[in-house]
Design a protein around this motif. Structure first.
Motif, mmCIF file in Angstrom:
data_model
loop_
_atom_site.group_PDB
_atom_site.id
_atom_site.type_symbol
_atom_site.label_atom_id
_atom_site.label_comp_id
_atom_site.label_asym_id
_atom_site.label_seq_id
_atom_site.Cartn_x
_atom_site.Cartn_y
_atom_site.Cartn_z
ATOM 1 N N ASP A 1 -3.634 13.596 2.141
ATOM 2 C CA ASP A 1 -2.851 13.830 3.362
ATOM 3 C C ASP A 1 -2.078 12.586 3.770
ATOM 4 O O ASP A 1 -0.909 12.675 4.168
ATOM 5 C CB ASP A 1 -3.759 14.286 4.508
ATOM 6 N N LEU A 2 -2.705 11.428 3.676
ATOM 7 C CA LEU A 2 -2.012 10.182 4.027
ATOM 8 C C LEU A 2 -0.885 9.910 3.044
ATOM 9 O O LEU A 2 0.205 9.463 3.423
ATOM 10 C CB LEU A 2 -3.007 9.025 4.036
ATOM 11 N N LEU A 3 -1.139 10.181 1.774
ATOM 12 C CA LEU A 3 -0.122 9.941 0.745
ATOM 13 C C LEU A 3 1.081 10.852 0.930
ATOM 14 O O LEU A 3 2.234 10.406 0.924
ATOM 15 C CB LEU A 3 -0.727 10.159 -0.637
ATOM 16 N N PHE A 4 0.823 12.150 1.090
ATOM 17 C CA PHE A 4 1.932 13.096 1.188
ATOM 18 C C PHE A 4 2.696 12.931 2.493
ATOM 19 O O PHE A 4 3.901 13.207 2.548
ATOM 20 C CB PHE A 4 1.419 14.521 1.027
ATOM 21 N N ALA A 5 2.026 12.477 3.539
ATOM 22 C CA ALA A 5 2.736 12.180 4.788
ATOM 23 C C ALA A 5 3.744 11.055 4.571
ATOM 24 O O ALA A 5 4.861 11.097 5.108
ATOM 25 C CB ALA A 5 1.739 11.814 5.882
ATOM 26 N N GLU A 6 3.371 10.048 3.776
ATOM 27 C CA GLU A 6 4.289 8.941 3.508
ATOM 28 C C GLU A 6 5.452 9.401 2.627
ATOM 29 O O GLU A 6 6.605 9.020 2.872
ATOM 30 C CB GLU A 6 3.541 7.776 2.860
ATOM 31 N N HIS A 7 5.183 10.220 1.630
ATOM 32 C CA HIS A 7 6.273 10.748 0.812
ATOM 33 C C HIS A 7 7.225 11.588 1.663
ATOM 34 O O HIS A 7 8.454 11.479 1.522
ATOM 35 C CB HIS A 7 5.722 11.589 -0.343
ATOM 36 N N ALA A 8 6.679 12.438 2.537
ATOM 37 C CA ALA A 8 7.524 13.263 3.390
ATOM 38 C C ALA A 8 8.378 12.410 4.317
ATOM 39 O O ALA A 8 9.526 12.753 4.625
ATOM 40 C CB ALA A 8 6.659 14.237 4.195
ATOM 41 N N ARG A 9 7.838 11.292 4.773
ATOM 42 C CA ARG A 9 8.611 10.389 5.631
ATOM 43 C C ARG A 9 9.744 9.731 4.855
ATOM 44 O O ARG A 9 10.866 9.589 5.360
ATOM 45 C CB ARG A 9 7.686 9.305 6.206
ATOM 46 N N LEU A 10 9.470 9.325 3.631
ATOM 47 C CA LEU A 10 10.462 8.592 2.841
ATOM 48 C C LEU A 10 11.568 9.500 2.297
ATOM 49 O O LEU A 10 12.726 9.076 2.178
ATOM 50 C CB LEU A 10 9.771 7.881 1.675
ATOM 51 N N LEU A 11 11.234 10.740 1.965
ATOM 52 C CA LEU A 11 12.201 11.638 1.350
ATOM 53 C C LEU A 11 13.177 12.201 2.374
ATOM 54 O O LEU A 11 12.803 12.535 3.493
ATOM 55 C CB LEU A 11 11.477 12.801 0.666
ATOM 56 N N ARG A 12 14.427 12.353 1.955
ATOM 57 C CA ARG A 12 15.385 13.075 2.772
ATOM 58 C C ARG A 12 15.068 14.569 2.682
ATOM 59 O O ARG A 12 14.357 15.012 1.774
ATOM 60 C CB ARG A 12 16.804 12.788 2.291
ATOM 61 N N ARG A 13 15.598 15.333 3.609
ATOM 62 C CA ARG A 13 15.396 16.778 3.562
ATOM 63 C C ARG A 13 15.966 17.323 2.254
ATOM 64 O O ARG A 13 17.096 17.021 1.871
ATOM 65 C CB ARG A 13 16.072 17.445 4.747
ATOM 66 N N GLY A 14 15.183 18.117 1.550
ATOM 67 C CA GLY A 14 15.592 18.627 0.249
ATOM 68 C C GLY A 14 15.257 17.695 -0.897
ATOM 69 O O GLY A 14 15.508 18.037 -2.057
ATOM 70 N N GLY A 15 14.698 16.528 -0.600
ATOM 71 C CA GLY A 15 14.306 15.598 -1.647
ATOM 72 C C GLY A 15 13.159 16.154 -2.484
ATOM 73 O O GLY A 15 12.384 17.000 -2.031
ATOM 74 N N ASN B 1 0.855 -1.180 0.000
ATOM 75 C CA ASN B 1 0.000 0.000 0.000
ATOM 76 C C ASN B 1 0.898 1.238 0.000
ATOM 77 O O ASN B 1 1.736 1.392 0.882
ATOM 78 C CB ASN B 1 -0.883 -0.031 1.251
ATOM 79 N N MET B 2 0.737 2.128 -0.962
ATOM 80 C CA MET B 2 1.625 3.291 -1.039
ATOM 81 C C MET B 2 1.430 4.265 0.119
ATOM 82 O O MET B 2 2.240 5.170 0.310
ATOM 83 C CB MET B 2 1.453 4.010 -2.377
ATOM 84 N N LEU B 3 0.385 4.078 0.912
ATOM 85 C CA LEU B 3 0.186 4.912 2.091
ATOM 86 C C LEU B 3 0.966 4.396 3.298
ATOM 87 O O LEU B 3 1.108 5.106 4.293
ATOM 88 C CB LEU B 3 -1.306 4.967 2.461
#
Length: 292
Positions: free
Chosen positions: A180-194, A154-156
């Motif tokens: 909101d659930l999707l972007f929270a997961e992207h923000a968690r996975l990405l490094r700062r500046g990603g 699940n991408m979330l």
């Protein structure tokens, strides 16, 4: 939730999901649409999205019916590949030492495009076990399965490591999830500046509520198209700051106009997309954002 090993392809049971997500998984596990499969056979790059750019309409003048069909298929694939290349271009600059995340990867074409462009590692996630298996087999055939991996998750809630990714994206898959659930997961996975990039159809808030055409598209794909404003609000709540917004609506029209002429590929939704784009109720956007 079942988490598969990092290497290879996940074919384990799909992670915990809602009834709606189960329906989405069932839909894509059963999907065998020629407009996805026939185009991908040209170069083994299977995309699950639409195309952009000026179309070579001379293919319609081909007198030989077999040749006409082949040229039409090839031209539609060229347009969809141009869309994938545009998205990949917005991810950079990346290096072979970077890792990227393809959310809602379908049969995996976007992950391969990113890897071929930058040499980076890629992890694609799809809720469809059938798609993940197919994409993994394509990576093995190319000899890149040590660098490009696919997971039935699940991408979330991917289970992938936090802060490990230099870039991530959704290509026409956000309409299946809560933003909101999707972007929270992207923000968690990405490094700062990603960098995060999304290409999506969205309904135009200035038009009012979702139009009849948007409702028909929702019913066709069992999805829930979001309003344009919802993307920016959800990004702001999840540490994703837009750096570029590109309206691709006009650039998308030639693809749909040509696809409508491809009798072997039409699905019946072509005129609905064209009407929605032309009456202004539906837009095709690219948004690139940095994780802060």
């Amino acid at each position: 939730m079942t988490i598969a090993p990092e290497a290879g392809t996940t074919t384990a049971p799909v992670p915990s999901q809602s009834t709606y997500q189960t329906r989405v998984a069932d839909y894509w596990n059963a999907e065998e649409n020629p407009v996805n499969l026939e185009l991908g056979k040209i170069d083994d790059l299977y995309h699950h999205h639409y195309g952009i750019g000026e179309a070579d309409r001379s293919v319609l003048d081909e007198p030989d019916p077999v040749r006409r069909r082949q040229r039409l298929t090839a031209e539609l694939h060229r347009l969809e590949h141009a869309q994938a290349e545009l998205l990949a271009d917005r991810l950079g600059p990346l290096t072979p030492g970077d890792r990227v995340f393809d959310a809602g990867c379908g049969r995996g074409g976007g992950s391969v495009v990113a890897h071929l462009r930058y040499g980076c590692e890629a992890d694609g996630v799809t809720i469809s076990a059938k798609q993940a298996e197919f994409a993994g087999e394509q990576a093995r055939k190319r000899g890149i399965d040590d660098r490009v991996r696919y997971h039935c998750r699940n991408m979330l809630d991917t289970g992938l490591p936090s802060g490990a990714f230099a870039a991530s994206w959704n290509n026409e898959s956000t309409m299946y999830v809560e933003l909101d659930l999707l972007f929270a997961e992207h923000a968690r996975l990405l490094r700062r500046g990603g960098r995060y990039v999304v290409i999506t159809g969205c309904y135009n808030d200035t038009y009012g509520r979702a139009s009849r055409e948007v409702s028909l598209i929702n019913a066709h794909y069992i999805c829930d198209i979001h309003p344009r404003s919802a993307y920016f609000r959800a990004m702001a709540r999840n540490r994703l700051v837009p750096v570029q917004v590109q309206d691709l609506t006009e650039a998308a029209l030639p693809y749909w106009e040509l696809r409508r002429e491809a009798d072997h590929l039409v699905t019946g939704i072509e005129d609905t997309f064209l009407n929605a784009y032309r009456n202004g109720s539906f837009q095709y956007l690219l948004i690139a954002a940095d994780r802060v």
